[in-house]
Scaffold this motif. Sequence first.
Motif, PDB file in Angstrom:
ATOM      1  N   VAL A   1      46.895  44.463  44.536  1.00 53.19           N
ATOM      2  CA  VAL A   1      47.100  45.703  43.792  1.00 53.19           C
ATOM      3  C   VAL A   1      47.491  45.319  42.382  1.00 53.19           C
ATOM      4  O   VAL A   1      48.386  44.502  42.172  1.00 53.19           O
ATOM      5  CB  VAL A   1      48.207  46.569  44.429  1.00 53.19           C
ATOM      6  N   LEU A   2      46.791  45.909  41.415  1.00 50.80           N
ATOM      7  CA  LEU A   2      47.097  45.665  40.005  1.00 50.80           C
ATOM      8  C   LEU A   2      47.287  46.991  39.294  1.00 50.80           C
ATOM      9  O   LEU A   2      46.636  47.987  39.624  1.00 50.80           O
ATOM     10  CB  LEU A   2      45.956  44.910  39.318  1.00 50.80           C
ATOM     11  N   GLY A   3      48.150  46.991  38.289  1.00 51.93           N
ATOM     12  CA  GLY A   3      48.298  48.166  37.444  1.00 51.93           C
ATOM     13  C   GLY A   3      46.983  48.465  36.747  1.00 51.93           C
ATOM     14  O   GLY A   3      46.190  47.556  36.465  1.00 51.93           O
ATOM     15  N   LEU A   4      46.726  49.735  36.468  1.00 49.42           N
ATOM     16  CA  LEU A   4      45.474  50.148  35.851  1.00 49.42           C
ATOM     17  C   LEU A   4      45.211  49.420  34.542  1.00 49.42           C
ATOM     18  O   LEU A   4      44.098  48.979  34.272  1.00 49.42           O
ATOM     19  CB  LEU A   4      45.458  51.664  35.636  1.00 49.42           C
ATOM     20  N   GLU A   5      46.244  49.253  33.725  1.00 46.73           N
ATOM     21  CA  GLU A   5      46.068  48.551  32.452  1.00 46.73           C
ATOM     22  C   GLU A   5      45.671  47.094  32.671  1.00 46.73           C
ATOM     23  O   GLU A   5      44.869  46.533  31.924  1.00 46.73           O
ATOM     24  CB  GLU A   5      47.328  48.657  31.591  1.00 46.73           C
TER      25      GLU A   5
ATOM     26  N   GLU B   1      50.051  53.920  37.386  1.00 44.87           N
ATOM     27  CA  GLU B   1      48.692  53.983  37.924  1.00 44.87           C
ATOM     28  C   GLU B   1      48.244  52.588  38.325  1.00 44.87           C
ATOM     29  O   GLU B   1      48.505  51.611  37.619  1.00 44.87           O
ATOM     30  CB  GLU B   1      47.728  54.562  36.898  1.00 44.87           C
ATOM     31  N   ALA B   2      47.558  52.513  39.478  1.00 46.44           N
ATOM     32  CA  ALA B   2      47.187  51.206  40.010  1.00 46.44           C
ATOM     33  C   ALA B   2      45.855  51.265  40.751  1.00 46.44           C
ATOM     34  O   ALA B   2      45.336  52.342  41.047  1.00 46.44           O
ATOM     35  CB  ALA B   2      48.272  50.703  40.955  1.00 46.44           C
ATOM     36  N   VAL B   3      45.338  50.080  41.042  1.00 43.69           N
ATOM     37  CA  VAL B   3      44.081  49.927  41.778  1.00 43.69           C
ATOM     38  C   VAL B   3      44.299  48.901  42.873  1.00 43.69           C
ATOM     39  O   VAL B   3      44.849  47.822  42.628  1.00 43.69           O
ATOM     40  CB  VAL B   3      42.943  49.459  40.844  1.00 43.69           C
ATOM     41  N   ARG B   4      43.872  49.248  44.093  1.00 47.03           N
ATOM     42  CA  ARG B   4      43.915  48.302  45.216  1.00 47.03           C
ATOM     43  C   ARG B   4      42.503  47.788  45.446  1.00 47.03           C
ATOM     44  O   ARG B   4      41.569  48.567  45.605  1.00 47.03           O
ATOM     45  CB  ARG B   4      44.421  48.984  46.477  1.00 47.03           C
ATOM     46  N   PHE B   5      42.351  46.478  45.443  1.00 47.95           N
ATOM     47  CA  PHE B   5      41.050  45.846  45.693  1.00 47.95           C
ATOM     48  C   PHE B   5      40.921  45.642  47.198  1.00 47.95           C
ATOM     49  O   PHE B   5      41.622  44.807  47.782  1.00 47.95           O
ATOM     50  CB  PHE B   5      40.945  44.510  44.943  1.00 47.95           C
ATOM     51  N   ILE B   6      40.036  46.394  47.830  1.00 48.15           N
ATOM     52  CA  ILE B   6      39.928  46.413  49.288  1.00 48.15           C
ATOM     53  C   ILE B   6      39.085  45.258  49.816  1.00 48.15           C
ATOM     54  O   ILE B   6      39.492  44.544  50.720  1.00 48.15           O
ATOM     55  CB  ILE B   6      39.354  47.759  49.766  1.00 48.15           C
ATOM     56  N   ARG B   7      37.893  45.091  49.258  1.00 45.88           N
ATOM     57  CA  ARG B   7      36.983  44.039  49.724  1.00 45.88           C
ATOM     58  C   ARG B   7      35.902  43.810  48.681  1.00 45.88           C
ATOM     59  O   ARG B   7      35.691  44.638  47.799  1.00 45.88           O
ATOM     60  CB  ARG B   7      36.345  44.404  51.063  1.00 45.88           C
TER      61      ARG B   7
END
Length: 102
Positions: free
Chosen positions: A61-65, A41-47
């Motif tokens: 992009v960073l892993g959720l943890e 699971e991950a999160v992309r930081f758009i802006r």
Amino acid sequence: MATLRFISEQQVETWVDSRVADLNPGALVDLETQESCPTREAVRFIRVEWGEDEKGLTNRVLGLEDVKALGGEFAEESFILGQTVYAIARGWMLVCAAPAES
């Protein structure tokens, strides 16, 4: 050598609904070839929507943890870290084998 790719939740949902792929615990499976890529699971930081990007997270992009360890909080499609609000996309990081050279 493996490659990392970010795939959004929306894209995975489209593939699953179209029966192109299936999301199993820890893996995305191509239903045609039965090839499997490990997922995280991950999160992309758009802006940055508000504030300053002091942590340099935009376009990363960073892993959720890893995101949770930053200490901020999620608010729908945003992540609030201190005085900064980021627009984000949730999804998965896929670790896929690079295609063989011919």
